[in-house]
Scaffold this motif. Sequence first.
Motif, PDB file in Angstrom:
ATOM      1  N   GLU A   1       0.890  -1.193   0.135  1.00  0.00           N
ATOM      2  CA  GLU A   1       0.251  -0.403   0.491  1.00  0.00           C
ATOM      3  C   GLU A   1       1.457   1.108   0.214  1.00  0.00           C
ATOM      4  N   ARG A   2       2.248   1.430   0.966  1.00  0.00           N
ATOM      5  CA  ARG A   2       2.796   2.082   0.414  1.00  0.00           C
ATOM      6  C   ARG A   2       3.804   2.410  -0.497  1.00  0.00           C
ATOM      7  N   GLY A   3       3.472   1.510  -1.019  1.00  0.00           N
ATOM      8  CA  GLY A   3       4.488   1.830  -2.452  1.00  0.00           C
ATOM      9  C   GLY A   3       6.196   1.153  -2.461  1.00  0.00           C
ATOM     10  N   TYR A   4       6.434   0.266  -1.369  1.00  0.00           N
ATOM     11  CA  TYR A   4       7.389  -0.878  -1.820  1.00  0.00           C
ATOM     12  C   TYR A   4       6.708  -2.166  -2.295  1.00  0.00           C
ATOM     13  N   ASP A   5       7.850  -2.418  -2.825  1.00  0.00           N
ATOM     14  CA  ASP A   5       7.464  -4.103  -3.744  1.00  0.00           C
ATOM     15  C   ASP A   5       9.085  -5.719  -3.145  1.00  0.00           C
ATOM     16  N   LEU A   6       9.763  -4.550  -3.015  1.00  0.00           N
ATOM     17  CA  LEU A   6      11.156  -4.955  -1.719  1.00  0.00           C
ATOM     18  C   LEU A   6      10.816  -4.993  -0.582  1.00  0.00           C
ATOM     19  N   MET A   7      10.630  -6.631   0.935  1.00  0.00           N
ATOM     20  CA  MET A   7      11.551  -6.472   1.752  1.00  0.00           C
ATOM     21  C   MET A   7      12.507  -6.682   2.137  1.00  0.00           C
ATOM     22  N   VAL A   8      13.679  -6.875   3.090  1.00  0.00           N
ATOM     23  CA  VAL A   8      14.307  -7.572   3.120  1.00  0.00           C
ATOM     24  C   VAL A   8      14.754  -7.476   4.429  1.00  0.00           C
ATOM     25  N   TRP A   9      15.633  -8.880   4.726  1.00  0.00           N
ATOM     26  CA  TRP A   9      15.754  -9.185   6.455  1.00  0.00           C
ATOM     27  C   TRP A   9      16.749  -9.999   6.888  1.00  0.00           C
ATOM     28  N   THR A  10      17.449 -10.708   7.494  1.00  0.00           N
ATOM     29  CA  THR A  10      18.565 -11.447   7.581  1.00  0.00           C
ATOM     30  C   THR A  10      18.101 -12.365   8.693  1.00  0.00           C
ATOM     31  N   PHE A  11      18.184 -13.332   8.547  1.00  0.00           N
ATOM     32  CA  PHE A  11      17.850 -14.661   9.590  1.00  0.00           C
ATOM     33  C   PHE A  11      19.767 -15.577  10.185  1.00  0.00           C
ATOM     34  N   ASP A  12      19.512 -16.696  10.482  1.00  0.00           N
ATOM     35  CA  ASP A  12      20.586 -17.792  11.033  1.00  0.00           C
ATOM     36  C   ASP A  12      19.816 -18.638  10.072  1.00  0.00           C
ATOM     37  N   PRO A  13      20.906 -18.910   9.704  1.00  0.00           N
ATOM     38  CA  PRO A  13      20.568 -20.173   8.130  1.00  0.00           C
ATOM     39  C   PRO A  13      20.717 -21.464   9.077  1.00  0.00           C
ATOM     40  N   LEU A  14      21.305 -21.729  10.163  1.00  0.00           N
ATOM     41  CA  LEU A  14      21.703 -22.721  11.127  1.00  0.00           C
ATOM     42  C   LEU A  14      19.796 -22.473  12.034  1.00  0.00           C
ATOM     43  N   GLU A  15      18.767 -21.870  11.861  1.00  0.00           N
ATOM     44  CA  GLU A  15      18.021 -22.054  12.756  1.00  0.00           C
ATOM     45  C   GLU A  15      16.864 -22.140  11.544  1.00  0.00           C
TER      46      GLU A  15
END
Length: 270
Positions: free
Chosen positions: A100-114
């Motif tokens: 709704e606010r105009g974003y088409d991409l979201m990013v974040w990080t996580f531990d690959p072993l979780e």
Amino acid sequence: MIDIREVKTIEQLEQVQQLEYNVWSMPPIPIHQTLTAVKNGGIVVGAYDGDKLVGFSYGFAGFREGKSYLCSHMLGIDKNYRSQGIGESLKQAQQVIAIERGYDLMVWTFDPLETRNGYLNLSKLNGICHTYIENCYGEMQDGLNKGLPSDRLEVSWYLTSDYVVHDVAIDATTAVNVANCIFNEQDLPYLKMSENSIFNNDIYTLPVPKDFQTLKIQDPALALDWRLKTRRLIQKLFAQGYTAVQLQQQENYNEYVFVKLATLGLEGAN
């Protein structure tokens, strides 16, 4: 019934602070920062059981290489409310508001072993990962991260893409293992590496432990071995054009699925 709604006020953000502390046992983000983020393109959503905040997802506006996106920095859920689909609901609500606010991409990080996080981010939400960050946050001292390098995968969630919206299926039946999960005399999993360094199949899998936190307690040296070996293999796959697209749950271990990024038809992904 759990109600998902946007968090905007100082009073609501104070609840977020308390839940942060309960989840990670470390000082929470100052309200002056989260409130400023909310007023300038950031999005915080909360999961409420009545008036009680039991989960939240916090994101702020990001910008990289000429493109704006939402950086979803934290997702936390009260330990008594986990495994109820709340994390997925929070991300989906954040997705709706972001579009709704105009974003088409979201990013974040996580531990690959979780792998609980990996299953949500890849298999449930259809995020993808093709960036590996070594020791992303330095030496962390909270209960979940203490004792190991804070390696992270960066998730790219293409919010309006066909891959996400239409839940494009990935057939992993022909996948080739890049390593094998073996169990030692103590019945603990370890990763047996192969000598292969050139990857030319369409699809690969990489085993990871089912419960990394328990493994860290049982054998810290073995947990570090998993960290360093999976780091090496994932970086090799990414360097040769592959991206992580799924986390599959097997009987004794879990495994990531990797395909060529170019086959997903994601415009602007690189």
